[in-house]
Design a protein around this motif. Sequence first.
Motif, mmCIF file in Angstrom:
data_model
loop_
_atom_site.group_PDB
_atom_site.id
_atom_site.type_symbol
_atom_site.label_atom_id
_atom_site.label_comp_id
_atom_site.label_asym_id
_atom_site.label_seq_id
_atom_site.Cartn_x
_atom_site.Cartn_y
_atom_site.Cartn_z
ATOM 1 N N TRP A 188 0.930 -1.315 0.095
ATOM 2 C CA TRP A 188 -0.054 -0.051 0.087
ATOM 3 C C TRP A 188 0.907 1.174 -0.018
ATOM 4 C CZ3 TRP A 188 -4.584 0.125 -1.801
ATOM 5 C CH2 TRP A 188 -5.300 -1.224 -1.449
ATOM 6 N N THR A 197 -0.904 -7.118 1.004
ATOM 7 C CA THR A 197 -1.856 -5.999 0.659
ATOM 8 C C THR A 197 -1.377 -5.556 -0.872
ATOM 9 O OG1 THR A 197 -0.735 -4.733 2.037
ATOM 10 C CG2 THR A 197 -2.555 -5.380 2.820
ATOM 11 N N VAL A 244 -11.442 -5.883 -0.494
ATOM 12 C CA VAL A 244 -11.023 -6.457 0.936
ATOM 13 C C VAL A 244 -12.552 -6.016 1.548
ATOM 14 C CG1 VAL A 244 -10.586 -3.769 1.557
ATOM 15 C CG2 VAL A 244 -10.062 -5.760 2.985
ATOM 16 N N TYR A 298 -2.054 -8.643 8.496
ATOM 17 C CA TYR A 298 -2.008 -7.880 7.341
ATOM 18 C C TYR A 298 -0.493 -7.689 7.103
ATOM 19 C CZ TYR A 298 -6.922 -6.315 7.088
ATOM 20 O OH TYR A 298 -8.101 -6.205 7.152
ATOM 21 N N LEU A 340 2.066 -5.454 5.133
ATOM 22 C CA LEU A 340 2.315 -4.118 4.047
ATOM 23 C C LEU A 340 3.652 -3.782 4.023
ATOM 24 C CD1 LEU A 340 0.176 -3.559 6.641
ATOM 25 C CD2 LEU A 340 -0.451 -2.038 4.955
ATOM 26 N N SER A 369 -7.170 -5.805 -2.049
ATOM 27 C CA SER A 369 -7.045 -4.489 -2.730
ATOM 28 C C SER A 369 -8.100 -3.605 -2.079
ATOM 29 C CB SER A 369 -6.983 -4.571 -4.133
ATOM 30 O OG SER A 369 -5.932 -5.102 -4.594
ATOM 31 N N LEU A 413 -7.870 -1.096 6.335
ATOM 32 C CA LEU A 413 -7.745 -2.494 6.465
ATOM 33 C C LEU A 413 -8.062 -2.938 7.744
ATOM 34 C CD1 LEU A 413 -4.396 -3.043 4.671
ATOM 35 C CD2 LEU A 413 -6.544 -3.675 3.799
#
Length: 307
Positions: free
Chosen positions: A4, A239, A247, A258, A260, A280, A299
């Motif tokens: 992200w 992600t 999502v 998660y 990232l 996404s 998220l």
Amino acid sequence: MDPWGGRGRGGGSGKPRGNAPGPGSRAPKSPNPYGRSTPDQAATTPAPPTPPAETPAGGWHASTRPVRELRLHGLNAVRAVFERRPEAIRKVYLAQARIPTLQPLLKWCAGNRIGYRLVEDEDLKKLAASSHHEGVVADVLRAEPVSLAEWLAGLAPGPQCAVWLDGVGNPHNFGAILRSAAHFGISAVLLPQQSPLALSGAAARVAEGGAEAVTLVRLPDVGEAISALRSADFGLAATLVSGGSDVFATALPQRLVYVLGAEGEGMDRALADSCDLRLSIPGSGAVESLNVAAATAVLLATWRQQH
């Protein structure tokens, strides 16, 4: 897989990297040379101690502090340490105007032989290395990350969510992620074994107290970490800027991590390929993506809404 975050200061390029990476009690202190109030003074209005000869640019500089100490600035960051682990406080500097707001902290300092000092705004700027000090600076003992095994052993059963930061390095993004994690009651932020990322004064200020509410966990090597998380019934979600499942329309596991990627380099490809889900956040397309910290908030809110 993509992280992200958009290009520039806040986010990444959306490109994957190439290869996988292989309160307790405290002993009594001697009187503090910077001056301290008596309990009676702290119970009313503390009197300014006599200034020492050195200036913040000299004897108080960050380079003179022990490695285990962290210099915090910002009202909520300092308050959070006082509320959760006051024994970690080693020294406090504040503006005259902050005396009423910080009266409980000053009274505690006086009763526990912890020095505090009234200083001018320019001195606070030098101490904090920032103009965003909000009238208070404190030197505190750093809370070190716990091991993955220790964190997993202490988890309650049922829904749990954590964030694995694969290379995120911007302290303001880190602080914003900690703030969101604290807001949504997220269990922990997981840091890779070799990650240099650590809490800084800037990150703690941006976190607005969240740094004290979220556990930092130091991971073992990637394979061992993934195995341990799956053994504790966690699913892992990579992600992606695009190409992942929506999502908002995906049933998220009760126990979820998660993952990232870094703001600039992106997520490690092998790590992303090891994840159970690829997610996404759909958008209008007017911009490439969300900043990594903003995306984390979305998220976490989505997981919280489901669990």
